[in-house]
Design a protein around this motif. Structure first.
Motif, PDB file in Angstrom:
ATOM      1  N   ASP A   4       0.871  -1.165   0.192  1.00 56.45           N
ATOM      2  CA  ASP A   4      -0.121  -0.031  -0.049  1.00 56.45           C
ATOM      3  C   ASP A   4       0.975   1.271   0.082  1.00 56.45           C
ATOM      4  OD1 ASP A   4      -1.801   2.124   0.529  1.00 56.45           O
ATOM      5  OD2 ASP A   4      -2.943   0.972   1.930  1.00 56.45           O
ATOM      6  N   PRO A   5       0.755   2.140  -1.085  1.00 56.89           N
ATOM      7  CA  PRO A   5       1.675   3.295  -1.129  1.00 56.89           C
ATOM      8  C   PRO A   5       1.573   4.259  -0.016  1.00 56.89           C
ATOM      9  CG  PRO A   5       0.457   3.102  -3.222  1.00 56.89           C
ATOM     10  CD  PRO A   5      -0.006   2.151  -2.199  1.00 56.89           C
ATOM     11  N   LEU A   6       0.285   4.000   0.963  1.00 62.41           N
ATOM     12  CA  LEU A   6      -0.053   4.833   2.134  1.00 62.41           C
ATOM     13  C   LEU A   6       0.677   4.096   3.311  1.00 62.41           C
ATOM     14  CD1 LEU A   6      -3.315   6.562   1.742  1.00 62.41           C
ATOM     15  CD2 LEU A   6      -1.226   7.537   1.289  1.00 62.41           C
ATOM     16  N   ASP A   7       1.265   3.109   3.095  1.00 62.85           N
ATOM     17  CA  ASP A   7       1.928   2.593   4.307  1.00 62.85           C
ATOM     18  C   ASP A   7       2.918   3.286   5.166  1.00 62.85           C
ATOM     19  OD1 ASP A   7       0.499   0.026   4.385  1.00 62.85           O
ATOM     20  OD2 ASP A   7       2.155  -1.167   3.377  1.00 62.85           O
ATOM     21  N   PRO A   8       3.945   4.130   4.340  1.00 59.30           N
ATOM     22  CA  PRO A   8       4.845   5.185   5.191  1.00 59.30           C
ATOM     23  C   PRO A   8       4.068   6.309   5.881  1.00 59.30           C
ATOM     24  CG  PRO A   8       5.392   4.796   2.840  1.00 59.30           C
ATOM     25  CD  PRO A   8       4.125   4.146   3.112  1.00 59.30           C
ATOM     26  N   VAL A   9       2.749   6.247   5.430  1.00 63.08           N
ATOM     27  CA  VAL A   9       1.976   7.359   6.188  1.00 63.08           C
ATOM     28  C   VAL A   9       1.448   6.901   7.443  1.00 63.08           C
ATOM     29  CG1 VAL A   9       0.010   8.700   6.232  1.00 63.08           C
ATOM     30  CG2 VAL A   9       1.315   8.603   4.166  1.00 63.08           C
ATOM     31  N   VAL A  10       1.299   5.559   7.489  1.00 62.37           N
ATOM     32  CA  VAL A  10       0.638   4.786   8.611  1.00 62.37           C
ATOM     33  C   VAL A  10       1.554   4.664   9.571  1.00 62.37           C
ATOM     34  CG1 VAL A  10      -0.603   2.745   9.363  1.00 62.37           C
ATOM     35  CG2 VAL A  10      -1.423   3.941   7.211  1.00 62.37           C
ATOM     36  N   VAL A 104     -14.513   8.847   3.143  1.00 67.02           N
ATOM     37  CA  VAL A 104     -13.480   9.164   3.795  1.00 67.02           C
ATOM     38  C   VAL A 104     -13.136   7.868   4.791  1.00 67.02           C
ATOM     39  CG1 VAL A 104     -12.230  10.417   5.689  1.00 67.02           C
ATOM     40  CG2 VAL A 104     -13.714  11.738   3.600  1.00 67.02           C
ATOM     41  N   GLN A 105     -11.934   7.378   4.821  1.00 65.06           N
ATOM     42  CA  GLN A 105     -11.245   6.560   5.810  1.00 65.06           C
ATOM     43  C   GLN A 105     -10.331   7.082   6.641  1.00 65.06           C
ATOM     44  OE1 GLN A 105      -9.206   3.139   4.087  1.00 65.06           O
ATOM     45  NE2 GLN A 105      -8.735   2.253   6.135  1.00 65.06           N
ATOM     46  N   VAL A 106     -10.531   7.278   7.941  1.00 63.15           N
ATOM     47  CA  VAL A 106      -9.665   8.074   8.905  1.00 63.15           C
ATOM     48  C   VAL A 106      -8.608   7.158   9.063  1.00 63.15           C
ATOM     49  CG1 VAL A 106      -9.402   9.081  11.311  1.00 63.15           C
ATOM     50  CG2 VAL A 106     -11.647   9.808   9.511  1.00 63.15           C
ATOM     51  N   LEU A 107      -7.162   7.644   8.991  1.00 52.68           N
ATOM     52  CA  LEU A 107      -6.455   6.636   9.263  1.00 52.68           C
ATOM     53  C   LEU A 107      -5.559   7.271  10.604  1.00 52.68           C
ATOM     54  CD1 LEU A 107      -4.156   7.202   5.990  1.00 52.68           C
ATOM     55  CD2 LEU A 107      -5.674   5.133   6.726  1.00 52.68           C
ATOM     56  N   GLY A 108      -5.868   8.208  11.099  1.00 54.25           N
ATOM     57  CA  GLY A 108      -5.371   8.641  12.587  1.00 54.25           C
ATOM     58  C   GLY A 108      -4.941  10.297  12.601  1.00 54.25           C
TER      59      GLY A 108
END
Length: 199
Positions: A4-10, A104-108
């Motif tokens: 997932d390209p958003l893994d670094p964000v998570v 929207v899916q809130v990640l944090g």
């Protein structure tokens, strides 16, 4: 297994990090005694466009009394009707750019950022459905645009600049992109995210 390209964000959300403020680069500035901070939430929305994630930003309307023409995240102060700052960020994003909460899916959340204008701003990070098509509210928003996450996650793209403000030289972060001059609290929040992603 796809990454997932958003893994670094998570991962950045999971790392301990300190709160930030408009005073980080201006330690000599002393806020007025007794001032009260007002809670606010902003939505740092990541939307996938043709395989790349981009961050949704707005250019505030030029006729506004506060921060006219500045680049900002969708968001605003928490109202009594809002359950929390997340609800405030989602409500404001709906009002300002037409983003429906069910897209929207809130990640944090990132640590809050204190502004010189006495706001305690919580950045709410979220994945936005790729079908989202912005509809700016003309009374508040002049333009909605998107910046590649690859640009905003690179600390080398951030600069420190300064200008005179209330008789003092004030320093602040900027992260220019094309014709857009992203600076101040918005750039400082993005710099914190970039640092967290770079670890």
């Amino acid at each position: 297994m796809m990454i997932d390209p958003l893994d670094p964000v998570v991962r950045a959300l999971g790392r301990p990090s300190a709160a930030s403020s408009d005073f980080d680069l201006n330690p000599e500035f002393v806020p007025p005694k007794g001032r009260k901070l007002r809670a606010a939430g902003v939505l740092v929305g990541f939307v996938e466009r043709q395989g790349d994630f981009r961050v949704i930003l707005t250019k505030r309307a030029s006729h506004l009394k506060h921060h006219p023409g500045q680049i900002a995240f969708p968001g605003g102060k928490q109202e009594e009707s809002d359950a929390d700052v997340v609800a405030a960020a989602l409500r404001e994003a709906h009002e300002e750019v037409g983003l429906l909460p069910d897209m929207v899916q809130v990640l944090g959340q990132l640590p809050a950022h204190e502004t010189v204008t006495s706001f305690h701003v919580t950045p709410v990070l979220a994945r936005v459905h790729s079908d989202f098509s912005p509809h700016p509210e003309p009374g508040e928003v002049e333009e909605v645009f998107e910046v590649p996450l690859t640009h905003l996650s690179n600390p080398a793209n951030f600069l420190i600049q300064s200008r005179r403000w209330r008789g003092q030289q004030r320093h602040y972060f900027t992260v220019p992109f094309g014709p857009y001059y992203i600076w101040g609290a918005t750039a400082r929040i993005l710099r914190g995210l970039a640092d967290g992603m770079a670890e």
